[in-house]
Design a protein around this motif. Structure first.
Motif, PDB file in Angstrom:
ATOM      1  N   SER A   1      -1.540  13.273  -9.135  1.00  0.00           N
ATOM      2  CA  SER A   1      -2.996  12.963  -9.096  1.00  0.00           C
ATOM      3  C   SER A   1      -3.982  13.109 -10.538  1.00  0.00           C
ATOM      4  CB  SER A   1      -3.945  13.649  -7.917  1.00  0.00           C
ATOM      5  OG  SER A   1      -3.788  14.982  -8.282  1.00  0.00           O
TER       6      SER A   1
ATOM      7  N   GLN B   1      -6.092  -1.282   0.820  1.00  0.00           N
ATOM      8  CA  GLN B   1      -6.200  -0.697   2.214  1.00  0.00           C
ATOM      9  C   GLN B   1      -7.645  -1.234   2.895  1.00  0.00           C
ATOM     10  OE1 GLN B   1      -3.745   0.868   3.825  1.00  0.00           O
ATOM     11  NE2 GLN B   1      -5.142   1.010   5.547  1.00  0.00           N
ATOM     12  N   GLU B   2      -8.816  -1.078   1.890  1.00  0.00           N
ATOM     13  CA  GLU B   2      -9.971  -1.684   2.278  1.00  0.00           C
ATOM     14  C   GLU B   2     -10.118  -3.063   2.674  1.00  0.00           C
ATOM     15  OE1 GLU B   2     -12.752  -0.426  -0.863  1.00  0.00           O
ATOM     16  OE2 GLU B   2     -12.014   1.525  -0.761  1.00  0.00           O
TER      17      GLU B   2
ATOM     18  N   LYS C   1       1.008   4.056  -3.015  1.00  0.00           N
ATOM     19  CA  LYS C   1       0.859   5.398  -2.685  1.00  0.00           C
ATOM     20  C   LYS C   1       1.884   6.306  -3.314  1.00  0.00           C
ATOM     21  CE  LYS C   1      -2.685   5.065   0.715  1.00  0.00           C
ATOM     22  NZ  LYS C   1      -3.051   5.471   2.086  1.00  0.00           N
TER      23      LYS C   1
ATOM     24  N   GLU D   1      -3.320   4.898  -7.109  1.00  0.00           N
ATOM     25  CA  GLU D   1      -4.126   5.224  -6.008  1.00  0.00           C
ATOM     26  C   GLU D   1      -5.146   4.638  -5.732  1.00  0.00           C
ATOM     27  OE1 GLU D   1      -4.671   7.142  -2.631  1.00  0.00           O
ATOM     28  OE2 GLU D   1      -2.969   7.964  -3.905  1.00  0.00           O
ATOM     29  N   ALA D   2      -6.121   4.120  -6.740  1.00  0.00           N
ATOM     30  CA  ALA D   2      -7.157   3.326  -6.690  1.00  0.00           C
ATOM     31  C   ALA D   2      -6.908   1.833  -6.301  1.00  0.00           C
ATOM     32  CB  ALA D   2      -7.815   3.092  -8.055  1.00  0.00           C
TER      33      ALA D   2
ATOM     34  N   SER E   1      -6.147   2.150  -2.440  1.00  0.00           N
ATOM     35  CA  SER E   1      -7.232   2.359  -1.531  1.00  0.00           C
ATOM     36  C   SER E   1      -8.058   0.573  -1.561  1.00  0.00           C
ATOM     37  CB  SER E   1      -8.108   3.113  -2.386  1.00  0.00           C
ATOM     38  OG  SER E   1      -7.524   4.472  -2.325  1.00  0.00           O
ATOM     39  N   ARG E   2      -7.974  -0.059  -2.828  1.00  0.00           N
ATOM     40  CA  ARG E   2      -8.746  -1.260  -2.833  1.00  0.00           C
ATOM     41  C   ARG E   2      -7.918  -2.072  -1.840  1.00  0.00           C
ATOM     42  NH1 ARG E   2      -8.842  -6.219  -5.921  1.00  0.00           N
ATOM     43  NH2 ARG E   2      -6.726  -5.946  -6.670  1.00  0.00           N
TER      44      ARG E   2
ATOM     45  N   VAL F   1       0.904  -1.213   0.219  1.00  0.00           N
ATOM     46  CA  VAL F   1       0.051  -0.039   0.086  1.00  0.00           C
ATOM     47  C   VAL F   1       0.652   1.196  -0.145  1.00  0.00           C
ATOM     48  CG1 VAL F   1      -1.563   1.366   1.523  1.00  0.00           C
ATOM     49  CG2 VAL F   1      -1.975  -1.015   1.074  1.00  0.00           C
TER      50      VAL F   1
END
Length: 121
Positions: A54, A70-71, A46, A63-64, A67-68, A42
């Protein structure tokens, strides 16, 4: 069918619990190892995203993906079991299908997480 896993030098053994799936290959993972290694992933994603910026397509994709992951990491609760599984091959020239992680809780599958998510076309 009980999932089977291969340990180098130890032959084929059976996993401790039954899963309601028929994987080509399934192996239990240590949650502590997964937490440590997935956190590195992760952070790396990042870092890549910030190096692209961005507004750049590659940066948005990284970034997506961060996030995937991290979730998914946050969805694991104490007492859950984590499995790495490869699906059966969908073509005769390949040895196995796509890889995914499974979270099981109280003997049932809670989440199936694709390790690799191809970019949308």
């Amino acid at each position: 069918m009980q999932p089977h896993f291969h340990r180098p030098g130890k032959g084929i053994g059976s996993a401790v619990e039954m899963l309601p799936i028929e994987p080509w290959r399934c192996e239990a993972l240590a949650l502590e190892d997964f937490e440590r290694e997935s956190l590195k992933l992760v952070e790396f994603l990042k870092h890549l995203a910030s190096s692209f910026g961005s507004k750049h397509e590659e940066g948005e994709r990284d970034e997506a993906e961060a996030s995937r992951w991290q979730e998914f990491r946050q969805s694991i609760l104490p007492g859950d079991k984590l499995w790495m599984m490869t699906e059966p091959a969908s073509h005769p020239e390949v040895t196995h299908g796509s890889a995914c992680l499974l979270i099981t809780r109280d003997g049932g599958i809670v989440t199936r997480f694709q390790l690799y998510q191809p970019a949308e076309v």
